[in-house]
Write a protein that holds these residues in place. Structure first.
Motif, PDB file in Angstrom:
ATOM      1  N   ILE A  45      -5.931 -48.031  38.995  1.00 35.77           N
ATOM      2  CA  ILE A  45      -5.415 -46.672  39.171  1.00 35.77           C
ATOM      3  C   ILE A  45      -5.528 -45.869  37.880  1.00 35.77           C
ATOM      4  O   ILE A  45      -5.604 -46.440  36.784  1.00 35.77           O
ATOM      5  CB  ILE A  45      -3.948 -46.759  39.646  1.00 35.77           C
ATOM      6  CG1 ILE A  45      -3.417 -45.418  40.091  1.00 35.77           C
ATOM      7  CG2 ILE A  45      -3.070 -47.399  38.569  1.00 35.77           C
ATOM      8  CD1 ILE A  45      -2.119 -45.523  40.861  1.00 35.77           C
ATOM      9  N   SER A  46      -5.517 -44.553  38.029  1.00 37.98           N
ATOM     10  CA  SER A  46      -5.574 -43.671  36.863  1.00 37.98           C
ATOM     11  C   SER A  46      -4.381 -42.723  36.902  1.00 37.98           C
ATOM     12  O   SER A  46      -4.171 -42.044  37.904  1.00 37.98           O
ATOM     13  CB  SER A  46      -6.885 -42.877  36.905  1.00 37.98           C
ATOM     14  OG  SER A  46      -7.075 -42.166  35.725  1.00 37.98           O
ATOM     15  N   PRO A  47      -3.571 -42.690  35.855  1.00 37.48           N
ATOM     16  CA  PRO A  47      -2.363 -41.844  35.881  1.00 37.48           C
ATOM     17  C   PRO A  47      -2.708 -40.361  35.987  1.00 37.48           C
ATOM     18  O   PRO A  47      -3.718 -39.907  35.432  1.00 37.48           O
ATOM     19  CB  PRO A  47      -1.692 -42.126  34.531  1.00 37.48           C
ATOM     20  CG  PRO A  47      -2.315 -43.360  34.013  1.00 37.48           C
ATOM     21  CD  PRO A  47      -3.687 -43.433  34.601  1.00 37.48           C
ATOM     22  N   CYS A  48      -1.857 -39.615  36.657  1.00 35.57           N
ATOM     23  CA  CYS A  48      -2.091 -38.171  36.783  1.00 35.57           C
ATOM     24  C   CYS A  48      -1.835 -37.477  35.445  1.00 35.57           C
ATOM     25  O   CYS A  48      -1.245 -38.043  34.522  1.00 35.57           O
ATOM     26  CB  CYS A  48      -1.210 -37.579  37.880  1.00 35.57           C
ATOM     27  SG  CYS A  48       0.510 -37.335  37.408  1.00 35.57           S
ATOM     28  N   GLY A  49      -2.281 -36.244  35.368  1.00 35.66           N
ATOM     29  CA  GLY A  49      -2.142 -35.493  34.123  1.00 35.66           C
ATOM     30  C   GLY A  49      -0.697 -35.301  33.703  1.00 35.66           C
ATOM     31  O   GLY A  49      -0.366 -35.364  32.515  1.00 35.66           O
ATOM     32  N   VAL A 101       8.326 -42.207  44.069  1.00 37.15           N
ATOM     33  CA  VAL A 101       9.397 -41.769  44.955  1.00 37.15           C
ATOM     34  C   VAL A 101       8.966 -40.429  45.535  1.00 37.15           C
ATOM     35  O   VAL A 101       8.962 -39.414  44.831  1.00 37.15           O
ATOM     36  CB  VAL A 101      10.739 -41.636  44.192  1.00 37.15           C
ATOM     37  CG1 VAL A 101      11.851 -41.219  45.151  1.00 37.15           C
ATOM     38  CG2 VAL A 101      11.104 -42.943  43.482  1.00 37.15           C
ATOM     39  N   GLU A 102       8.570 -40.444  46.817  1.00 36.78           N
ATOM     40  CA  GLU A 102       8.010 -39.244  47.431  1.00 36.78           C
ATOM     41  C   GLU A 102       9.103 -38.398  48.093  1.00 36.78           C
ATOM     42  O   GLU A 102      10.258 -38.807  48.198  1.00 36.78           O
ATOM     43  CB  GLU A 102       6.936 -39.661  48.450  1.00 36.78           C
ATOM     44  CG  GLU A 102       5.779 -40.360  47.766  1.00 36.78           C
ATOM     45  CD  GLU A 102       4.608 -40.652  48.681  1.00 36.78           C
ATOM     46  OE1 GLU A 102       4.764 -40.586  49.917  1.00 36.78           O
ATOM     47  OE2 GLU A 102       3.516 -40.949  48.142  1.00 36.78           O
ATOM     48  N   ASN A 103       8.686 -37.209  48.500  1.00 35.47           N
ATOM     49  CA  ASN A 103       9.616 -36.285  49.143  1.00 35.47           C
ATOM     50  C   ASN A 103       8.871 -35.505  50.219  1.00 35.47           C
ATOM     51  O   ASN A 103       7.670 -35.236  50.066  1.00 35.47           O
ATOM     52  CB  ASN A 103      10.190 -35.327  48.098  1.00 35.47           C
ATOM     53  CG  ASN A 103      11.385 -34.553  48.628  1.00 35.47           C
ATOM     54  OD1 ASN A 103      11.229 -33.561  49.329  1.00 35.47           O
ATOM     55  ND2 ASN A 103      12.569 -35.007  48.317  1.00 35.47           N
ATOM     56  N   ALA A 132       1.533 -47.169  47.500  1.00 37.26           N
ATOM     57  CA  ALA A 132       2.602 -47.677  46.632  1.00 37.26           C
ATOM     58  C   ALA A 132       2.078 -47.939  45.226  1.00 37.26           C
ATOM     59  O   ALA A 132       1.012 -48.532  45.045  1.00 37.26           O
ATOM     60  CB  ALA A 132       3.169 -48.962  47.230  1.00 37.26           C
ATOM     61  N   VAL A 133       2.848 -47.485  44.248  1.00 37.66           N
ATOM     62  CA  VAL A 133       2.494 -47.663  42.839  1.00 37.66           C
ATOM     63  C   VAL A 133       3.693 -48.284  42.115  1.00 37.66           C
ATOM     64  O   VAL A 133       4.846 -47.938  42.389  1.00 37.66           O
ATOM     65  CB  VAL A 133       2.131 -46.310  42.184  1.00 37.66           C
ATOM     66  CG1 VAL A 133       1.650 -46.513  40.754  1.00 37.66           C
ATOM     67  CG2 VAL A 133       1.068 -45.575  43.012  1.00 37.66           C
ATOM     68  N   GLY A 134       3.397 -49.191  41.201  1.00 40.62           N
ATOM     69  CA  GLY A 134       4.446 -49.804  40.396  1.00 40.62           C
ATOM     70  C   GLY A 134       4.162 -49.631  38.918  1.00 40.62           C
ATOM     71  O   GLY A 134       2.999 -49.543  38.499  1.00 40.62           O
ATOM     72  N   LEU A 188       7.617 -32.481  44.998  1.00 42.14           N
ATOM     73  CA  LEU A 188       8.751 -33.096  44.297  1.00 42.14           C
ATOM     74  C   LEU A 188       8.525 -34.570  44.027  1.00 42.14           C
ATOM     75  O   LEU A 188       9.346 -35.220  43.375  1.00 42.14           O
ATOM     76  CB  LEU A 188      10.027 -32.928  45.114  1.00 42.14           C
ATOM     77  CG  LEU A 188      10.456 -31.490  45.374  1.00 42.14           C
ATOM     78  CD1 LEU A 188      11.746 -31.467  46.174  1.00 42.14           C
ATOM     79  CD2 LEU A 188      10.638 -30.735  44.068  1.00 42.14           C
ATOM     80  N   THR A 189       7.414 -35.100  44.511  1.00 45.94           N
ATOM     81  CA  THR A 189       7.133 -36.530  44.327  1.00 45.94           C
ATOM     82  C   THR A 189       7.147 -36.920  42.859  1.00 45.94           C
ATOM     83  O   THR A 189       6.608 -36.225  41.999  1.00 45.94           O
ATOM     84  CB  THR A 189       5.761 -36.864  44.945  1.00 45.94           C
ATOM     85  OG1 THR A 189       5.867 -36.744  46.363  1.00 45.94           O
ATOM     86  CG2 THR A 189       5.310 -38.276  44.578  1.00 45.94           C
ATOM     87  N   GLN A 190       7.791 -38.052  42.605  1.00 49.78           N
ATOM     88  CA  GLN A 190       7.862 -38.596  41.246  1.00 49.78           C
ATOM     89  C   GLN A 190       6.940 -39.813  41.185  1.00 49.78           C
ATOM     90  O   GLN A 190       7.063 -40.727  42.002  1.00 49.78           O
ATOM     91  CB  GLN A 190       9.316 -39.018  40.973  1.00 49.78           C
ATOM     92  CG  GLN A 190       9.543 -39.625  39.626  1.00 49.78           C
ATOM     93  CD  GLN A 190       9.914 -38.584  38.572  1.00 49.78           C
ATOM     94  OE1 GLN A 190       9.874 -37.383  38.823  1.00 49.78           O
ATOM     95  NE2 GLN A 190      10.250 -39.049  37.396  1.00 49.78           N
ATOM     96  N   CYS A 191       6.016 -39.821  40.256  1.00 49.42           N
ATOM     97  CA  CYS A 191       5.121 -40.971  40.101  1.00 49.42           C
ATOM     98  C   CYS A 191       5.852 -42.160  39.487  1.00 49.42           C
ATOM     99  O   CYS A 191       6.884 -42.007  38.814  1.00 49.42           O
ATOM    100  CB  CYS A 191       3.950 -40.617  39.191  1.00 49.42           C
ATOM    101  SG  CYS A 191       2.834 -39.374  39.840  1.00 49.42           S
ATOM    102  N   ALA A 192       5.270 -43.335  39.682  1.00 49.36           N
ATOM    103  CA  ALA A 192       5.864 -44.572  39.157  1.00 49.36           C
ATOM    104  C   ALA A 192       6.014 -44.528  37.632  1.00 49.36           C
ATOM    105  O   ALA A 192       7.027 -45.002  37.091  1.00 49.36           O
ATOM    106  CB  ALA A 192       4.990 -45.755  39.560  1.00 49.36           C
ATOM    107  N   GLU A 193       5.019 -43.973  36.962  1.00 49.51           N
ATOM    108  CA  GLU A 193       5.040 -43.945  35.498  1.00 49.51           C
ATOM    109  C   GLU A 193       6.228 -43.142  34.982  1.00 49.51           C
ATOM    110  O   GLU A 193       6.949 -43.560  34.076  1.00 49.51           O
ATOM    111  CB  GLU A 193       3.751 -43.306  34.961  1.00 49.51           C
ATOM    112  CG  GLU A 193       2.488 -44.070  35.291  1.00 49.51           C
ATOM    113  CD  GLU A 193       1.823 -43.656  36.595  1.00 49.51           C
ATOM    114  OE1 GLU A 193       2.549 -43.376  37.582  1.00 49.51           O
ATOM    115  OE2 GLU A 193       0.587 -43.609  36.634  1.00 49.51           O
ATOM    116  N   ARG A 194       6.416 -41.957  35.572  1.00 54.09           N
ATOM    117  CA  ARG A 194       7.524 -41.112  35.114  1.00 54.09           C
ATOM    118  C   ARG A 194       8.873 -41.700  35.510  1.00 54.09           C
ATOM    119  O   ARG A 194       9.855 -41.554  34.783  1.00 54.09           O
ATOM    120  CB  ARG A 194       7.368 -39.689  35.649  1.00 54.09           C
ATOM    121  CG  ARG A 194       6.490 -38.840  34.742  1.00 54.09           C
ATOM    122  CD  ARG A 194       6.283 -37.468  35.304  1.00 54.09           C
ATOM    123  NE  ARG A 194       5.402 -37.523  36.453  1.00 54.09           N
ATOM    124  CZ  ARG A 194       5.420 -36.667  37.469  1.00 54.09           C
ATOM    125  NH1 ARG A 194       6.300 -35.705  37.492  1.00 54.09           N
ATOM    126  NH2 ARG A 194       4.552 -36.795  38.460  1.00 54.09           N
TER     127      ARG A 194
END
Ligand code: THU
Length: 130
Positions: free
Chosen positions: A83-87, A43-45, A25-27, A50-56
């Motif tokens: 944590i480190s945000p994805c590219g 929000v995973e799928n 879980a990420v917030g 299709l997973t959407q990260c918390a940042e986006r």
């Protein structure tokens, strides 16, 4: 707005994470120039890509509300190191010029500028000079 408050909202947002596949879980909490805070969670799928990260999620929530001027983004997860945000998220932060990013776990936090996270994010593209 203190860091502490923004990070606290990010922990609240993390409670909403939909992560049945990774169980990770990420917030996120995004402070806009007008003082509002937009929340995000991952929000995973079943189709993993299709997973959407918390940042986006947070950035898209703000943009959908008509807000595009940002001050700071906090991202939290219950990890051993912050944590480190994805590219992909770094590139979306660059699109909207999120200037400062706070990365936190339960024990500590790190602060980065956008330039540190993604140097030369748009240089040359469509003839941009930075
Ligand atoms: N994740 C985020 O939401 N933000 C990050 O900064 C890193 C990764 C999510 C995507 C996926 O749902 C889970 O964490 C595991 O990668």
């Amino acid at each position: 707005m203190e860091f502490d408050e923004l990070v606290a909202v990010a922990w609240e947002a993390r409670e909403m994470a939909y992560a049945p596949y990774s169980k990770f879980a990420v917030g996120a909490a995004l402070l806009s120039a007008d003082g509002r805070i937009f929340r995000g969670c991952n929000v995973e799928n079943l189709s993993y890509g299709l997973t959407q990260c918390a940042e986006r999620t947070a950035i898209c929530a703000a943009v959908a509300a008509g807000v595009r001027d940002f001050v700071m983004l906090a991202v939290v997860a219950d990890t051993a190191v912050p944590i480190s945000p994805c590219g992909a998220c770094r590139q979306v932060m660059a699109e909207f010029g999120v200037p400062r990013v706070i990365l936190a776990n339960r024990a500590s936090r790190l602060e980065f500028s956008l330039e540190e996270l993604l140097p030369r994010s748009s240089a040359g593209i469509l003839d941009r000079d930075e």
